[in-house]
Design a protein around this motif. Sequence first.
Motif, mmCIF file in Angstrom:
data_model
loop_
_atom_site.group_PDB
_atom_site.id
_atom_site.type_symbol
_atom_site.label_atom_id
_atom_site.label_comp_id
_atom_site.label_asym_id
_atom_site.label_seq_id
_atom_site.Cartn_x
_atom_site.Cartn_y
_atom_site.Cartn_z
ATOM 1 N N GLN A 180 -0.423 11.305 -9.146
ATOM 2 C CA GLN A 180 -0.059 10.712 -7.870
ATOM 3 C C GLN A 180 -0.706 11.543 -6.782
ATOM 4 N N SER A 181 -1.526 10.893 -5.963
ATOM 5 C CA SER A 181 -2.165 11.633 -4.877
ATOM 6 C C SER A 181 -1.258 11.620 -3.668
ATOM 7 N N ALA A 182 -1.476 12.559 -2.783
ATOM 8 C CA ALA A 182 -0.690 12.624 -1.560
ATOM 9 C C ALA A 182 -1.035 11.455 -0.666
ATOM 10 N N GLY A 183 -0.032 10.930 -0.009
ATOM 11 C CA GLY A 183 -0.238 9.821 0.924
ATOM 12 C C GLY A 183 0.308 10.190 2.279
ATOM 13 N N ARG A 220 -5.810 4.054 -19.319
ATOM 14 C CA ARG A 220 -4.490 4.005 -18.673
ATOM 15 C C ARG A 220 -4.438 2.880 -17.642
ATOM 16 N N VAL A 221 -3.230 2.611 -17.182
ATOM 17 C CA VAL A 221 -3.014 1.643 -16.109
ATOM 18 C C VAL A 221 -3.085 2.403 -14.791
ATOM 19 N N LEU A 222 -3.916 1.917 -13.884
ATOM 20 C CA LEU A 222 -4.046 2.536 -12.566
ATOM 21 C C LEU A 222 -3.535 1.583 -11.501
ATOM 22 N N ILE A 223 -2.690 2.085 -10.635
ATOM 23 C CA ILE A 223 -2.199 1.313 -9.493
ATOM 24 C C ILE A 223 -2.642 2.069 -8.247
ATOM 25 N N ARG A 224 -3.420 1.393 -7.415
ATOM 26 C CA ARG A 224 -3.931 2.014 -6.183
ATOM 27 C C ARG A 224 -3.426 1.226 -4.987
ATOM 28 N N VAL A 225 -2.889 1.963 -4.011
ATOM 29 C CA VAL A 225 -2.418 1.371 -2.766
ATOM 30 C C VAL A 225 -3.171 2.060 -1.630
ATOM 31 N N PRO A 226 -3.970 1.296 -0.864
ATOM 32 C CA PRO A 226 -4.705 1.901 0.256
ATOM 33 C C PRO A 226 -3.769 2.538 1.278
ATOM 34 N N ALA A 227 -4.305 3.476 2.038
ATOM 35 C CA ALA A 227 -3.513 4.260 2.978
ATOM 36 C C ALA A 227 -2.774 3.415 4.003
ATOM 37 N N ASP A 228 -3.385 2.328 4.481
ATOM 38 C CA ASP A 228 -2.739 1.536 5.526
ATOM 39 C C ASP A 228 -1.900 0.386 4.978
ATOM 40 N N ALA A 229 -1.753 0.290 3.667
ATOM 41 C CA ALA A 229 -1.059 -0.850 3.067
ATOM 42 C C ALA A 229 0.412 -0.919 3.475
ATOM 43 N N LEU A 230 1.089 0.212 3.562
ATOM 44 C CA LEU A 230 2.512 0.184 3.906
ATOM 45 C C LEU A 230 2.737 -0.227 5.351
ATOM 46 N N THR A 231 1.762 0.028 6.209
ATOM 47 C CA THR A 231 1.855 -0.422 7.592
ATOM 48 C C THR A 231 1.503 -1.899 7.675
ATOM 49 N N ARG A 232 0.497 -2.294 6.934
ATOM 50 C CA ARG A 232 0.008 -3.675 6.956
ATOM 51 C C ARG A 232 0.976 -4.631 6.246
ATOM 52 N N ALA A 233 1.508 -4.216 5.105
ATOM 53 C CA ALA A 233 2.372 -5.066 4.273
ATOM 54 C C ALA A 233 3.464 -4.220 3.630
ATOM 55 N N PRO A 234 4.528 -3.932 4.358
ATOM 56 C CA PRO A 234 5.574 -3.038 3.831
ATOM 57 C C PRO A 234 6.196 -3.513 2.519
ATOM 58 N N ASP A 235 6.230 -4.817 2.275
ATOM 59 C CA ASP A 235 6.836 -5.326 1.038
ATOM 60 C C ASP A 235 6.068 -4.910 -0.213
#
Length: 158
Positions: A130-133, A91-106
């Motif tokens: 989808q894991s909890a964020g 499958r295709v996996l997309i991972r976004v680290p926990a602080d990514a939205l604070t570091r780079a909101p775009d």
Amino acid sequence: MKKRGLAAAAVCIALIGAVWAGWPEPAGDQVWAYQKLQPADYRLLHSDALGFVTAKADEGFELHTRYAGVTSFEIRCKGVLVMDVENAPSRVLIRVPADALTRAPDIERLRLSFERWLDYHQSQGALLVQSAGTSWIEALLGRFIGAVPDGQRCPTRA
């Protein structure tokens, strides 16, 4: 007098321990999984990411292809990972680290465009995992308490 000082110190240590124990754990990475993409479709996804990074290069965004077979890439903001995409065997996996939205909101806009594209182009492109964020309040408070120093943040442009 000495006993009162020791008792006050013990109370302070106990209070600090109680606050520490009750402090919430940092949020984990968010992971989304979709059906595996054909190589041509994966190249389109990679191309979209390259366009995003090229448009935002002056803000510190970079794209790194991890494997020679071009099955995985990551997007970094000022050298720090903010998104990881892998066309894994199953499958295709997309991972976004926990602080990514604070570091780079775009990066959230790019992830949402990937999600819409994957849902549209796959006959059964439903979200599998989808894991909890972080909650919206945690993300908001993270900005105000300086979770990511301003010099390490990729600004959002309207």
